[in-house]
Design an enzyme around this catalytic site. Structure first.
Site, PDB file in Angstrom:
ATOM      1  N   GLU A  24       0.874  -1.172   0.000  1.00 21.22           N
ATOM      2  CA  GLU A  24       0.000   0.000   0.000  1.00 21.22           C
ATOM      3  C   GLU A  24       0.913   1.224   0.000  1.00 21.22           C
ATOM      4  O   GLU A  24       1.739   1.381   0.900  1.00 21.22           O
ATOM      5  CB  GLU A  24      -0.854  -0.038   1.267  1.00 21.22           C
ATOM      6  CG  GLU A  24      -2.152   0.697   1.160  1.00 21.22           C
ATOM      7  CD  GLU A  24      -2.984   0.510   2.419  1.00 21.22           C
ATOM      8  OE1 GLU A  24      -2.998   1.457   3.216  1.00 21.22           O
ATOM      9  OE2 GLU A  24      -3.582  -0.555   2.605  1.00 21.22           O
ATOM     10  N   ASP A  42      -5.126   9.514   9.596  1.00 24.16           N
ATOM     11  CA  ASP A  42      -3.793   9.100  10.022  1.00 24.16           C
ATOM     12  C   ASP A  42      -3.369   9.708  11.347  1.00 24.16           C
ATOM     13  O   ASP A  42      -3.669  10.857  11.654  1.00 24.16           O
ATOM     14  CB  ASP A  42      -2.766   9.464   8.934  1.00 24.16           C
ATOM     15  CG  ASP A  42      -2.950   8.623   7.693  1.00 24.16           C
ATOM     16  OD1 ASP A  42      -3.047   7.395   7.848  1.00 24.16           O
ATOM     17  OD2 ASP A  42      -3.017   9.179   6.590  1.00 24.16           O
TER      18      ASP A  42
END
Length: 266
Positions: A51, A62
């Site tokens: 990824e 995040d």
């Protein structure tokens, strides 16, 4: 399920009676030249799919480790076009599926058709867009599918059961099960209810399930395997190791960590 690079990889891995190791890497941290070397090093050390994050200035899903990596990558001049150029140069060497992790904004700025066309041209197999709601996924999914790219959708522990079934039915390639409530980041332990969520998804869809967010060591990989998931995505722990290593050791550090994690997949 439609045969794609990602689905074929999961089928092969299942026959080997193990789960897929899917490391996450931030493109351009510390620079794209190093990213290119790390991609090949991860492949050489047992990564089944990778990824690859497209850095964005406001990465809502995040935690601090990946936010800092995105900030460093942006400071180094990383852009989607430069990431595509790097992947084009590696196309003949990368044999495993590459899945781009990008927020909606870079996609919209470039245009969905243009982004997917460029991604397909450089050999990208999948796309993860964490801030894309199910209701808006159909258009992008159709465009991506026409370019032989799987649009992978995310399910969280807080997702209602009916919605979870819809997401699993709509997701292509695999369903991305977020193992924790909150943002990405290392965790000392995983939430107990994730195992039952894996089973719920298995009951409602034939799509493979990969568990991510908080997966950071061998013990977690073993736990994901015991839950019956098909893949484990390791992000913040790898990004942190790369960030903490000296410039000369970043590639080697990524490879050795990947090798260690791969040993726990079967």
């Amino acid at each position: 399920m439609k045969s794609t690079n990602i689905s074929r990889s999961f089928s092969k891995i299942k026959k080997e009676k193990r789960i897929a190791l899917m490391p996450f890497l931030m493109a351009g941290d510390p620079d794209l030249e190093t990213t290119a070397k790390i991609l090949l090093e991860l492949q050489a050390n047992g990564a089944d799919m990778i990824e690859l994050g497209i850095p964005y200035s406001d990465p809502l899903a995040d935690g601090p480790i990946i936010q800092l990596a995105a900030s460093r990558a942006l400071s180094a001049g990383t852009s989607p076009d430069r990431v595509f150029k790097m992947l084009f140069e590696l196309r003949d060497q990368l044999k495993i599926p590459i899945i781009l992790f990008t927020y909606s904004n870079p996609l919209i700025n470039k245009g969905l058709e243009e982004f997917c066309w460029q991604a397909s041209k450089v050999g990208v197999s999948g796309l993860v867009v964490p801030d894309l709601p199910l209701e808006e996924a159909e258009k992008l999914s159709d465009i991506a599918e026409s370019k032989e790219i799987d649009l992978v959708l995310l399910v969280a522990p807080t997702t209602p059961k009916d919605r979870m079934k819809k997401i699993a039915a709509t997701s292509n390639g695999f369903t991305y099960l977020v193992s924790v409530t909150g943002v990405t980041g290392e965790r000392s332990s995983l939430e107990d209810n994730v195992g039952s969520l894996v089973q719920q998804l298995k009951d409602s869809s034939s799509s493979p399930i990969a568990v991510g967010f908080g997966i950071s060591d061998v013990k977690h990989i073993e736990q994901v395997r015991e839950w019956g998931a098909d893949g484990a995505i390791v992000g913040s722990a790898l990004v942190k190791r790369i960030a903490n290593a000296s410039i000369e050791m970043k590639v080697e550090e990524a490879g050795s960590f990947c090798k260690e994690l791969r040993a726990a997949t079967n």
